[in-house]
Motif scaffolding. Sequence first.
Motif, PDB file in Angstrom:
ATOM      1  N   THR A 192     -41.360 -72.768  47.977  1.00 53.42           N
ATOM      2  CA  THR A 192     -41.340 -73.946  47.120  1.00 53.42           C
ATOM      3  C   THR A 192     -42.536 -73.959  46.190  1.00 53.42           C
ATOM      4  N   ALA A 193     -43.691 -73.553  46.674  1.00 54.88           N
ATOM      5  CA  ALA A 193     -44.895 -73.557  45.839  1.00 54.88           C
ATOM      6  C   ALA A 193     -44.720 -72.644  44.628  1.00 54.88           C
ATOM      7  N   ASP A 194     -44.112 -71.467  44.828  1.00 55.51           N
ATOM      8  CA  ASP A 194     -43.874 -70.548  43.716  1.00 55.51           C
ATOM      9  C   ASP A 194     -42.893 -71.143  42.715  1.00 55.51           C
ATOM     10  N   LYS A 195     -41.881 -71.808  43.217  1.00 57.57           N
ATOM     11  CA  LYS A 195     -40.868 -72.403  42.346  1.00 57.57           C
ATOM     12  C   LYS A 195     -41.456 -73.518  41.492  1.00 57.57           C
ATOM     13  N   LEU A 196     -42.503 -74.157  41.998  1.00 54.73           N
ATOM     14  CA  LEU A 196     -43.120 -75.280  41.296  1.00 54.73           C
ATOM     15  C   LEU A 196     -44.481 -74.934  40.708  1.00 54.73           C
ATOM     16  N   ASP A 197     -44.695 -73.659  40.414  1.00 53.90           N
ATOM     17  CA  ASP A 197     -45.942 -73.211  39.803  1.00 53.90           C
ATOM     18  C   ASP A 197     -45.786 -73.225  38.286  1.00 53.90           C
ATOM     19  N   GLY A 198     -46.469 -74.148  37.637  1.00 51.92           N
ATOM     20  CA  GLY A 198     -46.341 -74.293  36.197  1.00 51.92           C
ATOM     21  C   GLY A 198     -47.454 -73.662  35.391  1.00 51.92           C
ATOM     22  N   LYS A 199     -48.316 -72.873  36.034  1.00 53.06           N
ATOM     23  CA  LYS A 199     -49.515 -72.365  35.368  1.00 53.06           C
ATOM     24  C   LYS A 199     -49.248 -71.587  34.084  1.00 53.06           C
ATOM     25  N   LYS A 200     -48.158 -70.853  34.032  1.00 56.99           N
ATOM     26  CA  LYS A 200     -47.893 -70.001  32.863  1.00 56.99           C
ATOM     27  C   LYS A 200     -46.848 -70.590  31.921  1.00 56.99           C
ATOM     28  N   LEU A 201     -46.464 -71.838  32.144  1.00 53.80           N
ATOM     29  CA  LEU A 201     -45.340 -72.407  31.406  1.00 53.80           C
ATOM     30  C   LEU A 201     -45.766 -73.245  30.200  1.00 53.80           C
ATOM     31  N   HIS A 202     -44.886 -73.250  29.219  1.00 56.60           N
ATOM     32  CA  HIS A 202     -44.995 -74.130  28.047  1.00 56.60           C
ATOM     33  C   HIS A 202     -43.808 -75.096  28.119  1.00 56.60           C
ATOM     34  N   ILE A 203     -44.083 -76.374  28.102  1.00 51.35           N
ATOM     35  CA  ILE A 203     -43.051 -77.396  28.277  1.00 51.35           C
ATOM     36  C   ILE A 203     -43.050 -78.337  27.076  1.00 51.35           C
ATOM     37  N   GLY A 204     -41.864 -78.662  26.604  1.00 48.93           N
ATOM     38  CA  GLY A 204     -41.709 -79.639  25.537  1.00 48.93           C
ATOM     39  C   GLY A 204     -41.061 -80.902  26.077  1.00 48.93           C
ATOM     40  N   ILE A 205     -41.555 -82.037  25.641  1.00 46.42           N
ATOM     41  CA  ILE A 205     -41.017 -83.336  26.055  1.00 46.42           C
ATOM     42  C   ILE A 205     -40.520 -84.067  24.815  1.00 46.42           C
TER      43      ILE A 205
END
Length: 154
Positions: A8-21
């Motif tokens: 679960t921790a890997d699935k919720l690792d956002g360190k390398k992500l770019h997110i748009g809201i």
Amino acid sequence: MFGADKGTADKLDGKKLHIGIVQARFNEGITNTLAAACREELIALGVQEKHIDHVLVPGALEVPVALQAMAEADKYDALVALGCIIRGETYHFELVANESGAGVTRVALDYQLPIANAIITTENLEQAVARQTEKGRDAARVAVEMANLLGELN
């Protein structure tokens, strides 16, 4: 099975992500809380604040076109749709809820880009208030998990 061996921790690792809201302003008392909860959770999941782009649109019907523009930019790992549609006395509620939802789904499928749809639809303001914080947090978790899953699948 894809993703089965990841914790679960890997699935919720956002360190390398770019997110748009994309946030609808209509019912802004609710959508501001949705956005704050979403941003806080994204940061808690490791997404860098500088990698979160947040835009405002007038209402839920405008959310899909902004999502589409962000998807075309090809710089996001996932997007988040935020809005609040409260039932009124006319058919307008159904139109806005159905069309905004269909638009969000279409952009996600057309661009193969995960979009966490947190455009909440409720019968009244009290239901919206009761859902605003958790739905914002949930949208962040969905965006991060799905970005990681699609990254793994691709």
